[in-house]
Write a protein that holds these residues in place. Structure first.
Motif, PDB file in Angstrom:
ATOM      1  N   ASP A 152      58.304 -35.168 -21.597  1.00  0.00           N
ATOM      2  CA  ASP A 152      58.134 -33.737 -21.772  1.00  0.00           C
ATOM      3  C   ASP A 152      57.199 -33.199 -20.703  1.00  0.00           C
ATOM      4  O   ASP A 152      56.240 -33.849 -20.310  1.00  0.00           O
ATOM      5  N   VAL A 153      57.492 -31.997 -20.264  1.00  0.00           N
ATOM      6  CA  VAL A 153      56.633 -31.339 -19.291  1.00  0.00           C
ATOM      7  C   VAL A 153      55.532 -30.612 -20.026  1.00  0.00           C
ATOM      8  O   VAL A 153      55.782 -29.874 -20.983  1.00  0.00           O
ATOM      9  N   GLN A 154      54.326 -30.806 -19.564  1.00  0.00           N
ATOM     10  CA  GLN A 154      53.183 -30.081 -20.106  1.00  0.00           C
ATOM     11  C   GLN A 154      52.406 -29.477 -18.952  1.00  0.00           C
ATOM     12  O   GLN A 154      52.276 -30.083 -17.893  1.00  0.00           O
ATOM     13  N   LEU A 155      51.903 -28.277 -19.170  1.00  0.00           N
ATOM     14  CA  LEU A 155      51.094 -27.616 -18.154  1.00  0.00           C
ATOM     15  C   LEU A 155      49.622 -27.812 -18.474  1.00  0.00           C
ATOM     16  O   LEU A 155      49.178 -27.542 -19.581  1.00  0.00           O
ATOM     17  N   GLN A 156      48.919 -28.300 -17.465  1.00  0.00           N
ATOM     18  CA  GLN A 156      47.482 -28.491 -17.593  1.00  0.00           C
ATOM     19  C   GLN A 156      46.786 -27.368 -16.833  1.00  0.00           C
ATOM     20  O   GLN A 156      46.859 -27.312 -15.598  1.00  0.00           O
ATOM     21  N   ALA A 157      46.168 -26.486 -17.557  1.00  0.00           N
ATOM     22  CA  ALA A 157      45.493 -25.346 -16.943  1.00  0.00           C
ATOM     23  C   ALA A 157      43.994 -25.578 -16.958  1.00  0.00           C
ATOM     24  O   ALA A 157      43.452 -26.117 -17.925  1.00  0.00           O
ATOM     25  N   SER A 158      43.343 -25.171 -15.894  1.00  0.00           N
ATOM     26  CA  SER A 158      41.893 -25.314 -15.814  1.00  0.00           C
ATOM     27  C   SER A 158      41.314 -24.159 -15.016  1.00  0.00           C
ATOM     28  O   SER A 158      42.025 -23.442 -14.313  1.00  0.00           O
ATOM     29  N   GLY A 159      40.010 -24.032 -15.098  1.00  0.00           N
ATOM     30  CA  GLY A 159      39.326 -22.955 -14.407  1.00  0.00           C
ATOM     31  C   GLY A 159      38.967 -21.860 -15.392  1.00  0.00           C
ATOM     32  O   GLY A 159      38.998 -22.047 -16.592  1.00  0.00           O
ATOM     33  N   GLY A 160      38.656 -20.727 -14.859  1.00  0.00           N
ATOM     34  CA  GLY A 160      38.256 -19.617 -15.707  1.00  0.00           C
ATOM     35  C   GLY A 160      36.779 -19.678 -16.033  1.00  0.00           C
ATOM     36  O   GLY A 160      36.054 -20.537 -15.546  1.00  0.00           O
ATOM     37  N   GLY A 161      36.335 -18.754 -16.865  1.00  0.00           N
ATOM     38  CA  GLY A 161      34.940 -18.718 -17.244  1.00  0.00           C
ATOM     39  C   GLY A 161      34.357 -17.329 -17.078  1.00  0.00           C
ATOM     40  O   GLY A 161      35.077 -16.332 -17.007  1.00  0.00           O
ATOM     41  N   LEU A 162      33.045 -17.288 -17.012  1.00  0.00           N
ATOM     42  CA  LEU A 162      32.297 -16.031 -16.906  1.00  0.00           C
ATOM     43  C   LEU A 162      31.699 -15.909 -15.513  1.00  0.00           C
ATOM     44  O   LEU A 162      31.094 -16.852 -15.003  1.00  0.00           O
ATOM     45  N   VAL A 163      31.870 -14.758 -14.907  1.00  0.00           N
ATOM     46  CA  VAL A 163      31.335 -14.517 -13.565  1.00  0.00           C
ATOM     47  C   VAL A 163      30.919 -13.058 -13.454  1.00  0.00           C
ATOM     48  O   VAL A 163      31.470 -12.197 -14.150  1.00  0.00           O
TER      49      VAL A 163
ATOM     50  N   LEU B 250      41.531 -20.802 -10.600  1.00  0.00           N
ATOM     51  CA  LEU B 250      42.371 -21.319 -11.663  1.00  0.00           C
ATOM     52  C   LEU B 250      43.338 -22.344 -11.080  1.00  0.00           C
ATOM     53  O   LEU B 250      43.812 -22.190  -9.959  1.00  0.00           O
ATOM     54  N   SER B 251      43.600 -23.366 -11.856  1.00  0.00           N
ATOM     55  CA  SER B 251      44.566 -24.380 -11.447  1.00  0.00           C
ATOM     56  C   SER B 251      45.555 -24.623 -12.576  1.00  0.00           C
ATOM     57  O   SER B 251      45.229 -24.445 -13.753  1.00  0.00           O
ATOM     58  N   CYS B 252      46.743 -25.023 -12.195  1.00  0.00           N
ATOM     59  CA  CYS B 252      47.786 -25.291 -13.178  1.00  0.00           C
ATOM     60  C   CYS B 252      48.672 -26.394 -12.621  1.00  0.00           C
ATOM     61  O   CYS B 252      49.165 -26.284 -11.499  1.00  0.00           O
TER      62      CYS B 252
END
Length: 127
Positions: free
Chosen positions: A1-12, A20-22
């Motif tokens: 199965d394909v899954q998307l791994q998202a990362s990044g974001g936050g408070l600035v 952001l990465s995906c």
């Protein structure tokens, strides 16, 4: 199965930067389109940016042109969204999505036909 791994974001703070990465794990397709959509409280979801792996074509919403840059990593079936000069109005939950084989809709900011969606990432820009 394909899954998307998202990362990044936050408070600035306003004027700051975030990345952001995906990445699509388990993907066996060669060509794809990968993009980000965002939804702010009380607003409709809007297309932010898109990258096509087949020819490197990109899309940017008018509101982010000149500030955001999308780049693709074809080997990893991934993309990154560098967000500079952030504004409070960029505050939203950002969602990445992938379309197998590419998507002309993605390249005009529409989410029709996107096959996989990642979990949303909150980006908060303080004034």
């Amino acid at each position: 199965d394909v899954q998307l791994q998202a990362s990044g974001g936050g408070l600035v703070q306003a004027g700051g930067s975030l990345r952001l990465s995906c990445a699509a794990s388990g993907a066996t397709f060669d060509d794809y389109a990968i993009g980000w959509w965002r939804q702010a409280p009380g607003k409709e979801r809007e297309g932010v940016s898109c990258f096509s792996s087949s020819d490197g074509s990109t899309y940017y919403a008018d509101s982010v042109k000149g500030r955001f840059t999308i780049s693709g990593d074809n080997a990893a079936k991934a993309a990154h969204l560098q967000m500079n000069s952030l504004k409070p109005e960029d505050t939203a939950v950002y969602y990445c999505a992938v379309a197998r084989g590419g998507s002309s809709w993605c390249l005009v900011g529409q989410d029709y036909g996107m096959d996989y969606w990642g979990k949303g990432t909150l980006v908060t820009v303080s004034s």
